[in-house]
Design a protein around this motif. Structure first.
Motif, PDB file in Angstrom:
ATOM      1  N   GLU A  27     -14.143 -13.244   2.658  1.00  0.00           N
ATOM      2  CA  GLU A  27     -13.809 -14.557   3.216  1.00  0.00           C
ATOM      3  C   GLU A  27     -13.837 -14.440   4.733  1.00  0.00           C
ATOM      4  N   MET A  28     -14.519 -15.335   5.368  1.00  0.00           N
ATOM      5  CA  MET A  28     -14.733 -15.261   6.813  1.00  0.00           C
ATOM      6  C   MET A  28     -13.739 -16.152   7.548  1.00  0.00           C
ATOM      7  N   GLN A  29     -13.161 -15.562   8.598  1.00  0.00           N
ATOM      8  CA  GLN A  29     -12.312 -16.323   9.514  1.00  0.00           C
ATOM      9  C   GLN A  29     -12.849 -16.122  10.931  1.00  0.00           C
ATOM     10  N   VAL A  30     -13.255 -17.197  11.596  1.00  0.00           N
ATOM     11  CA  VAL A  30     -13.792 -17.121  12.958  1.00  0.00           C
ATOM     12  C   VAL A  30     -12.623 -17.219  13.933  1.00  0.00           C
ATOM     13  N   VAL A  31     -12.379 -16.130  14.647  1.00  0.00           N
ATOM     14  CA  VAL A  31     -11.256 -16.076  15.586  1.00  0.00           C
ATOM     15  C   VAL A  31     -11.577 -16.852  16.859  1.00  0.00           C
ATOM     16  N   THR A  32     -12.860 -16.967  17.178  1.00  0.00           N
ATOM     17  CA  THR A  32     -13.288 -17.653  18.410  1.00  0.00           C
ATOM     18  C   THR A  32     -14.104 -18.892  18.042  1.00  0.00           C
ATOM     19  N   PRO A  33     -13.438 -20.000  17.741  1.00  0.00           N
ATOM     20  CA  PRO A  33     -14.194 -21.199  17.370  1.00  0.00           C
ATOM     21  C   PRO A  33     -14.969 -21.816  18.527  1.00  0.00           C
ATOM     22  N   THR A  34     -14.591 -21.440  19.764  1.00  0.00           N
ATOM     23  CA  THR A  34     -15.326 -21.887  20.961  1.00  0.00           C
ATOM     24  C   THR A  34     -15.542 -20.687  21.866  1.00  0.00           C
ATOM     25  N   ILE A  35     -16.771 -20.508  22.326  1.00  0.00           N
ATOM     26  CA  ILE A  35     -17.094 -19.413  23.254  1.00  0.00           C
ATOM     27  C   ILE A  35     -17.476 -20.037  24.586  1.00  0.00           C
ATOM     28  N   GLU A  36     -16.721 -19.666  25.621  1.00  0.00           N
ATOM     29  CA  GLU A  36     -16.960 -20.215  26.964  1.00  0.00           C
ATOM     30  C   GLU A  36     -17.534 -19.137  27.866  1.00  0.00           C
ATOM     31  N   PHE A  37     -18.669 -19.442  28.519  1.00  0.00           N
ATOM     32  CA  PHE A  37     -19.283 -18.522  29.468  1.00  0.00           C
ATOM     33  C   PHE A  37     -18.891 -18.844  30.909  1.00  0.00           C
ATOM     34  N   GLY A  38     -18.303 -20.017  31.150  1.00  0.00           N
ATOM     35  CA  GLY A  38     -17.784 -20.356  32.460  1.00  0.00           C
ATOM     36  C   GLY A  38     -18.863 -20.739  33.463  1.00  0.00           C
ATOM     37  N   HIS A  39     -18.449 -20.688  34.748  1.00  0.00           N
ATOM     38  CA  HIS A  39     -19.325 -21.059  35.875  1.00  0.00           C
ATOM     39  C   HIS A  39     -20.090 -19.820  36.314  1.00  0.00           C
ATOM     40  N   ILE A  40     -21.353 -19.747  35.968  1.00  0.00           N
ATOM     41  CA  ILE A  40     -22.120 -18.510  36.162  1.00  0.00           C
ATOM     42  C   ILE A  40     -23.469 -18.816  36.792  1.00  0.00           C
ATOM     43  N   PRO A  41     -24.002 -17.862  37.569  1.00  0.00           N
ATOM     44  CA  PRO A  41     -25.326 -18.058  38.161  1.00  0.00           C
ATOM     45  C   PRO A  41     -26.427 -17.940  37.098  1.00  0.00           C
ATOM     46  N   ILE A  42     -27.487 -18.675  37.313  1.00  0.00           N
ATOM     47  CA  ILE A  42     -28.641 -18.565  36.420  1.00  0.00           C
ATOM     48  C   ILE A  42     -29.410 -17.283  36.739  1.00  0.00           C
ATOM     49  N   ARG A  43     -30.406 -17.010  35.901  1.00  0.00           N
ATOM     50  CA  ARG A  43     -31.316 -15.872  36.066  1.00  0.00           C
ATOM     51  C   ARG A  43     -30.620 -14.526  35.889  1.00  0.00           C
ATOM     52  N   SER A  44     -29.574 -14.526  35.129  1.00  0.00           N
ATOM     53  CA  SER A  44     -28.912 -13.283  34.737  1.00  0.00           C
ATOM     54  C   SER A  44     -28.538 -13.419  33.268  1.00  0.00           C
ATOM     55  N   THR A  45     -28.187 -12.309  32.645  1.00  0.00           N
ATOM     56  CA  THR A  45     -27.796 -12.316  31.240  1.00  0.00           C
ATOM     57  C   THR A  45     -26.306 -12.034  31.136  1.00  0.00           C
ATOM     58  N   TYR A  46     -25.625 -12.832  30.335  1.00  0.00           N
ATOM     59  CA  TYR A  46     -24.183 -12.723  30.178  1.00  0.00           C
ATOM     60  C   TYR A  46     -23.850 -12.551  28.697  1.00  0.00           C
ATOM     61  N   THR A  47     -22.778 -11.885  28.424  1.00  0.00           N
ATOM     62  CA  THR A  47     -22.399 -11.592  27.047  1.00  0.00           C
ATOM     63  C   THR A  47     -20.940 -11.967  26.819  1.00  0.00           C
ATOM     64  N   GLN A  48     -20.722 -12.699  25.730  1.00  0.00           N
ATOM     65  CA  GLN A  48     -19.375 -12.965  25.246  1.00  0.00           C
ATOM     66  C   GLN A  48     -19.317 -12.538  23.779  1.00  0.00           C
ATOM     67  N   GLN A  49     -18.125 -12.356  23.274  1.00  0.00           N
ATOM     68  CA  GLN A  49     -17.956 -11.834  21.925  1.00  0.00           C
ATOM     69  C   GLN A  49     -17.585 -12.945  20.938  1.00  0.00           C
ATOM     70  N   LEU A  50     -18.343 -12.971  19.826  1.00  0.00           N
ATOM     71  CA  LEU A  50     -17.978 -13.786  18.668  1.00  0.00           C
ATOM     72  C   LEU A  50     -17.108 -12.895  17.779  1.00  0.00           C
TER      73      LEU A  50
END
Length: 638
Positions: free
Chosen positions: A153-176
């Motif tokens: 049974e799956m429970q999603v702890v992060t129903p919303t993932i926010e990357f915030g105010h970030i510059p373009i042309r770079s790669t960013y990672t957040q955790q699901l």
């Protein structure tokens, strides 16, 4: 039939007979949606003709209607029925002819249970009532069973993932963050995104039962502006049977990086420095505006801002109002500056302050694209470190008490406590007669000092003074004032010498006088008590002299002119005092209480300090046995 059964059990419940009877339920497990078989076994030592069994099933397990079956080996013409209500399975076994169940042990009945979508283990704790042919209740022990629903049974702890105010042309990672709250491994097979700039590179992922795992969600924005997207999780989770997917919101505010940087620099006071402005930009920039509120130590130089070679046909305009410098640059053809990183231009500033660090903080900064939209994302301050000399010198300088016939001189020590060379440029005086003898200009290195020789040529008796102004490159003390003071006197003094003439010794009273002297008076002691005479010399040709005994070898000598005539000349002996000598003898002649009177009656005897003291002339004469005499003259201050 139901009515008969209820009457039977009404009678049974009224009596209780205890015996070694027991009911045991089996265990079963399966996946959601499966039908599993539950077996009830009964061991008896009494003759049992009827039974009622109540089994709690909970909310995720249901009885499959019509699946109840009485074991043929135990039936003796008995009937069985089952129903579910309020989460409980109720089973009734009875015989209308009151025949006992056959056999002493073994399977009593079976039924099928339908498994729901919630992974769990449901304990089956039965309640049972047995009765015999006489209607008495027969005691019966129970052993519970269990049904397990096997599923992830799956429970999603992060129903919303926010990357915030970030510059373009770079790669960013957040955790699901996903937790498997089931009892079987959870297999996440795929994650789909509504925006192609999001991705996940680790699929598939298996999450053990009861554990949590992070899945990296990557975001590589290429455009600016607020983003609202979603991801969809595909898995074999049990809740996926009824909800095929699970969605998670993705929120970001990417922006393009267009930054203005002020590069730190340093310099020496009074110099002009160049402050570099750099710009790194992701968007084509066609025009801009930068405003600086300048510290008092920084002033715009001529042509204060020059664009770098990143310009095409761009033009520059500057405006200075009070302490505010505003810079504009633009292209008449709306052309973009070349390149995306490097020097934007050079700011030229005149350093006009003391040592310290002064900050340049751009305000109202605009970096506009061809659509006149301000694309600036960040502005970084800079600073100018100013090194300057620091002049240290006394604020007053005494030139002493000097004779009008001499030149007054004094030394002024000037040191540099700053962190840059001190340039002593020139010296001026606010009155005539003063001169700086030290050659200027002169450089004094930091931590060093120099001496300036100051001279004054007296022109009249009395106190003198003025202000000496020292000009340098000390930004805090461009002109440094030193108060000069001193006093001038006219030298007027008596001298005492002597000579031997056979049996007579003559003390010669001399006078060196700058002032006009009309009368002379003094006391002399240490002479013989008799035989002392005076005689005026040529400088006192118009004067008379009185010798007044004071007793004990002391005399008062007074020289005067009834016509108030001035003693002639200004140097040499004025009179002699003679007395006989014998062999041997010692004469200690001392002059005191000297008055050298001007024609107006003022005492003009020289004062060698600001506080007046009489001058005492002391002359010692020693007559040796060979009739020779030697004398010494000293001047003593009382």
């Amino acid at each position: 039939m139901r009515r008969i059964f209820l009457l039977l059990f009404t009678c049974v419940w009224g009596l209780h007979v205890f015996a070694a009877n027991s009911l045991t339920l089996s265990t079963a497990q399966g996946s959601p949606g499966d039908a599993v078989t539950l077996t009830a076994s009964l061991s008896v030592t009494d003759a049992v003709v009827a039974a009622e069994v109540v089994i709690p099933l909970g909310e995720h397990i249901t009885y499959e209607a019509g699946s109840i079956a009485l074991a043929s080996a135990r039936s003796n013409g008995h009937a069985i029925s089952a129903s579910q209500a309020d989460g409980e399975l109720r089973v009734y076994i009875y015989s209308l002819s009151l025949q006992p169940l056959r056999g002493e042990e073994g399977e009593l009945f079976t039924c099928r249970l339908l498994l729901g979508d919630k992974p769990l283990t449901q304990a089956l704790v039965p309640q049972i009532v047995l009765s015999n042919a006489s209607g008495s209740s027969v005691a019966c022990a129970t052993t519970q069973g269990a049904v397990t629903i096997l599923a992830p049974e799956m429970q999603v702890v992060t129903p919303t993932i926010e990357f915030g105010h970030i510059p373009i042309r770079s790669t960013y990672t957040q955790q699901l963050r996903i937790t498997n709250i089931g009892n079987q491994p959870l297999n996440v097979t795929d994650i789909a995104f509504t925006d192609a700039e999001f991705s996940c590179a680790v699929l598939p992922v298996t999450i053990a039962a009861g554990t949590t795992q992070n899945i990296a969600i990557n975001y590589a924005p290429t455009r600016h502006g607020a983003v609202s997207a979603k991801l969809t999780i595909y898995s074999d989770a049990v809740n996926g049977i009824y909800n095929a997917v699970r969605n998670v919101a993705l929120v970001a505010d990417p922006f393009s990086v267009n930054e203005l940087h002020v590069v730190n620099t340093s310099g020496v006071a009074d110099e002009t420095v160049e402050v570099t402005l750099t710009m790194n930009n992701m968007e084509p920039i066609t025009a801009g505006e930068v405003r600086f509120i300048l510290p008092s130590a920084l002033r715009p130089a001529d042509n204060p801002f020059v664009l770098s070679d990143r310009k095409t046909d761009h033009q520059v305009m500057t405006s200075v109002k009070g302490d505010t410098l505003t810079i504009y640059f633009f292209s008449p053809t709306n052309a973009a500056l070349t390149g995306d990183d490097g020097t934007l231009g050079t700011l030229r500033l005149r350093l006009d302050g003391s040592s310290g660090t002064y900050y340049l903080r751009p305000t109202n900064t605009v970096l506009a694209n061809s659509a006149s939209v301000n694309m600036v994302s960040a502005v970084y301050n800079g600073s100018v470190s100013v090194r300057s000399p620091r002049l240290n010198a006394p604020t007053s300088l005494s030139m002493g008490n000097v004779a009008i016939t001499d030149v007054a001189t004094a030394s002024l020590t000037v040191s540099n406590s700053g962190n840059a060379p001190l340039e002593l440029e020139r010296v001026t005086f606010l009155a005539e007669g003063y001169t700086c003898l030290t050659s200027l200009p002169q450089t004094v290195e930091q931590g060093r000092s120099t001496t300036l020789q100051v001279q004054y040529q007296p022109s009249a008796e009395g106190a003198f003074g003025t202000t000496m102004q020292l000009y340098s490159n000390d930004p805090a003390r461009r002109m440094y004032s030193v108060s000069l003071s001193g006093s001038v006197y006219e030298p007027n003094a008596l001298t005492l010498s002597g000579e031997r003439e056979e049996q007579t010794y003559q003390l010669l009273i001399g006078m060196n006088n700058y002032s006009d002297i009309a009368a002379v008076q003094f006391d002399i002691s240490g002479l013989p008590e008799s035989g002392v005479t005076t005689q005026n010399l040529s400088r006192l040709s118009q004067h008379s002299t009185l010798l007044i005994p004071l007793g004990g070898g002391s005399y008062r000598v007074a020289t005067y002119s009834m016509a108030n005539a001035i003693v002639s000349e200004h140097e040499g002996n004025i009179l002699s005092i003679a007395f006989p000598v014998s062999n041997p003898m010692v004469i200690n002649a001392t002059i005191s209480n000297i008055v050298l009177s001007s024609p107006l009656g003022a005492n003009r005897v020289t004062a060698d300090t600001p506080a007046w003291h009489d001058e005492i002339c002391e002359h010692t004469v020693t007559v040796q046995p060979d009739n020779s005499a030697h004398g010494t003259v000293t001047v003593v201050k009382e």
